[in-house]
Each structure stands twice: as C-alpha cells, then as structure tokens.
Design a protein around this motif. Structure first.
Motif, short mmCIF file in Angstrom:
data_model
loop_
_atom_site.label_atom_id
_atom_site.label_comp_id
_atom_site.label_asym_id
_atom_site.label_seq_id
_atom_site.Cartn_x
_atom_site.Cartn_y
_atom_site.Cartn_z
N GLY A 118 0.88 -1.45 -0.15
CA GLY A 118 0.01 0.11 0.08
C GLY A 118 0.79 1.31 -0.07
N PRO A 119 0.05 2.35 -0.17
CA PRO A 119 0.95 3.67 -0.39
C PRO A 119 1.67 3.96 0.80
N PHE A 120 0.90 3.50 2.14
CA PHE A 120 1.39 4.07 3.44
C PHE A 120 2.12 2.82 4.11
N GLN A 121 2.70 1.99 3.21
CA GLN A 121 3.49 0.86 3.98
C GLN A 121 4.80 1.17 4.73
N TYR A 127 5.93 2.64 12.34
CA TYR A 127 5.12 2.61 13.58
C TYR A 127 4.86 1.26 14.52
N LEU A 128 4.77 0.16 13.50
CA LEU A 128 5.02 -1.08 14.12
C LEU A 128 6.05 -1.84 14.21
N ARG A 129 7.35 -0.96 14.18
CA ARG A 129 8.50 -1.33 14.41
C ARG A 129 9.09 -2.71 13.71
N ARG A 142 0.99 -9.63 8.50
CA ARG A 142 0.25 -9.92 9.57
C ARG A 142 0.10 -8.94 10.68
N ALA A 143 1.37 -8.09 10.84
CA ALA A 143 1.32 -7.07 11.64
C ALA A 143 0.40 -5.86 11.43
N THR A 164 -5.71 3.49 6.81
CA THR A 164 -4.56 3.07 7.66
C THR A 164 -3.55 3.77 8.00
N GLY A 165 -2.94 4.62 6.79
CA GLY A 165 -1.89 5.83 7.06
C GLY A 165 -2.51 6.84 7.70
N ALA A 166 -4.03 7.06 7.83
CA ALA A 166 -4.61 8.22 8.56
C ALA A 166 -4.21 8.05 9.95
N VAL A 167 -4.91 6.81 10.32
CA VAL A 167 -4.75 6.30 11.93
C VAL A 167 -3.38 6.16 12.20
N VAL A 168 -2.32 5.63 11.76
CA VAL A 168 -1.31 5.74 12.18
C VAL A 168 -0.69 7.13 12.36
N ARG A 169 -0.78 8.23 11.51
CA ARG A 169 -0.51 9.67 11.71
C ARG A 169 -1.11 9.99 12.88
N LEU A 170 -2.26 9.88 13.11
CA LEU A 170 -2.94 10.35 14.47
C LEU A 170 -2.28 9.48 15.81
N LEU A 171 -1.99 8.48 15.89
CA LEU A 171 -1.49 7.77 16.91
C LEU A 171 0.13 8.11 17.13
N ARG A 172 0.69 8.49 15.88
CA ARG A 172 1.91 8.93 16.19
C ARG A 172 1.98 10.34 16.78
N ALA A 173 0.86 11.36 16.41
CA ALA A 173 0.89 12.70 16.85
C ALA A 173 0.47 12.67 18.35
#
Length: 305
Positions: A118-121, A127-129, A142-143, A164-173
């Motif tokens: 995906g574009p936000f791979q 984020y998932l280390r 799987r992660a 998925t990318g938007a939720v990652v940005r939110l959590l990182r912020a």
C-alpha cells in the motif's frame, strides 16, 4: 359596474391562490465517489442511515443568523431534519479502507494477507517497528492486519491504504502533536488545526488539553482557509442556512467556517466545503473545552488523493 368588476379581478390576480404549506426536503443521501485508483472492497460498504454531510457551512460572506428555521429545526419542527445533535448508534464505526480495484474481490473472498504494497506501507512499518523498507512481506502483512483489526479498519487484509495511514498519523501525533512547532504557544486556549496531517488538538501554555483527533477539512477548490482566528459564535443545535444540514456542536471561527460533528465516517469523501468536520463524539467533547473568543490557528494544505 363593468369597470369596477375588471378592477377587482385585476387586483385579485396579484395574490397567489392559497395552497398547502411547503415541506422541507431532506438533503440527498448520495455518497461521494471513491478516489479513482481505489475502491471499497466488495462486500463492505459504509454504514447507511444518516445522510452524509460534506457541505455544512455558509457561503463565503454570509453571516450565520438565528433564523426561525434554525430554531424550529433545533426543536424538531422541520420535517426531514433530526432534532438537535443526534447521538451516534451504539458500538464503534468501521473505517472502510480503500484498496486497489484488483484487490477488491480478493478481500471479499478471503481473509488472507494481501500481496500488494500500500501507499502507506513504510509509515505503517515504522510505527509497528518493522523494517521500514516499503515492501510487503508475510510478517509485515500480519502485523498490519492486527493493527487494522484493533482499530476497526475493514477489510483487515494488511493493505496499508489511506485510512490505515491516517490512523497511524493520528497515533504518532498523540505523544507530541506540536513537535514541529507550527501551532503558536500562547497563554490562552488555542485550537490547532493541522491540514497537512488532517488532525486538530487544543493546547494552552504549551500543554495539550485536548488530544489530537482526526478531522476532514475542505475538499479541493473549497479548501479550509488558513490563518489565525477567534471563535465568534457557538451553536449546539445548528442547521446550515445554505445546505439545510445538521451541524451539531458548531463553533464558528471564520466567515461561516466552523468545527462541527458529522455522522458519516470521518475518513470518507473528498472533504467539506470549508468547515472542519469531526466525529460526533469528538465534536461534543471539543464543545466542552473551547469557549467563545478562543484562538483557532489553521495551517498547511490537505493532501490530495
């Protein structure tokens, strides 16, 4: 006598015949099309019920007014418009991920991991280390699937799409939303609106007093205006004068642009007509944090696509 009769008939023609009272028509429930390169996976559809609301604000130059229609709608007297801010249905909402059209059938038929990157791979991997190489592997998938399941993103196939990318940005912020220093640090309450990341939060004297939440700003050609403003009007039960759609917990800050809640998925659609859309619950919580005359600072530009 004839002259008198003709005059009476001419006068009567100036008045329309009485008829049944006009009935308000609810706004169309048409849902905006998905971006061209993505499609909702077959078998998944955004929840129906409440009409999507992407044009809630006033036309530029209009000032909101406490019209009879607004007061009647808030009291539940206008057909087709719910009374007051409507509480969302119980249970969390699924966030529908956009996937490649070629992947839509696969997602519906199988819960197996996607083979696509995906574009936000890379953002998801970081984020998932995982090793942030931007390439999909079985372990990455799987992660990402577990992440999607935990945050109610469907279909959970491991495809790191825009949602998925938007939720990652939110959590990182969440840890330090103003790390880049774009929002001015003031002694007074300041609502910070980051159009680049599609997030907003409230801070005061350098301390975050309202955690970052996702937003939906203006769509292309109708972008939310940037700058520094103050909240000049607050309406808990507002109806748009222009679009006749509900704007629960509306807090106006710039010529009709406002924070307010929506009932559809915050990650859906091309955007508003300039307002800052929030989820119903986030708009309600923000209502109790901000007050009239509080500062609103808006910067950045909404990402395209």
């Amino acid at each position: 006598m004839k002259r008198t009769l003709v005059a009476l008939l001419a006068g009567a023609s100036l008045f329309p015949l009485a008829g049944p009272p006009a009935v308000a028509v609810a706004p169309s429930a048409a849902r905006p099309a998905a971006p061209a390169r993505y499609a909702h996976s077959a078998g998944y559809a955004p929840s129906a019920g409440f009409a999507p609301e992407f044009a809630p604000e006033f036309a530029p130059g209009y000032a909101p007014g406490d019209t009879a229609r607004t007061r009647a709608a808030a009291a539940g007297l206008v057909p087709g418009i719910p009374r007051g801010p409507q509480r969302p249905a119980p249970g969390g909402r699924l966030h529908i991920e956009y996937v490649p059209r070629s992947e839509a059938g696969h997602a519906a038929r199988s819960a197996r991991c996607t083979r696509f990157t995906g574009p936000f791979q890379r953002q998801a991997e970081r984020y998932l280390r995982r090793k942030p190489d931007g390439r999909q592997s079985a372990g990455d998938c799987r992660a990402i699937r577990r992440f999607q399941q935990a945050h109610r993103i469907a279909p959970a196939t491991g495809y790191a799409g825009p949602v998925t990318g938007a939720v990652v940005r939110l959590l990182r912020a969440r840890k330090d939303p103003n790390r880049a220093g774009h929002c001015p640090v003031r002694a007074e309450r300041t609502a910070c609106v980051d159009l680049d990341r599609q997030l907003m939060w409230v801070q005061q004297a350098g301390r975050v007093i309202f955690d970052p939440v996702p937003i939906r700003s203006g769509q292309p050609t109708m972008e939310t205006r940037t700058g520094t403003y103050r909240i000049y009007l607050r309406r808990r039960y507002h109806i748009s004068n222009l679009y006749h759609t509900p704007m629960p917990f509306a807090q106006f800050f710039d010529r009709g642009e406002a924070f307010h809640g929506v009932e559809d998925d915050i990650y859906e659609g091309p955007g508003s007509h300039g307002c800052i859309n929030l989820t119903w619950s986030d708009a309600r919580n923000l209502w109790y944090v901000l007050k009239k005359h509080d500062v609103v600072h808006v910067w950045g530009r909404k990402p395209s696509g």
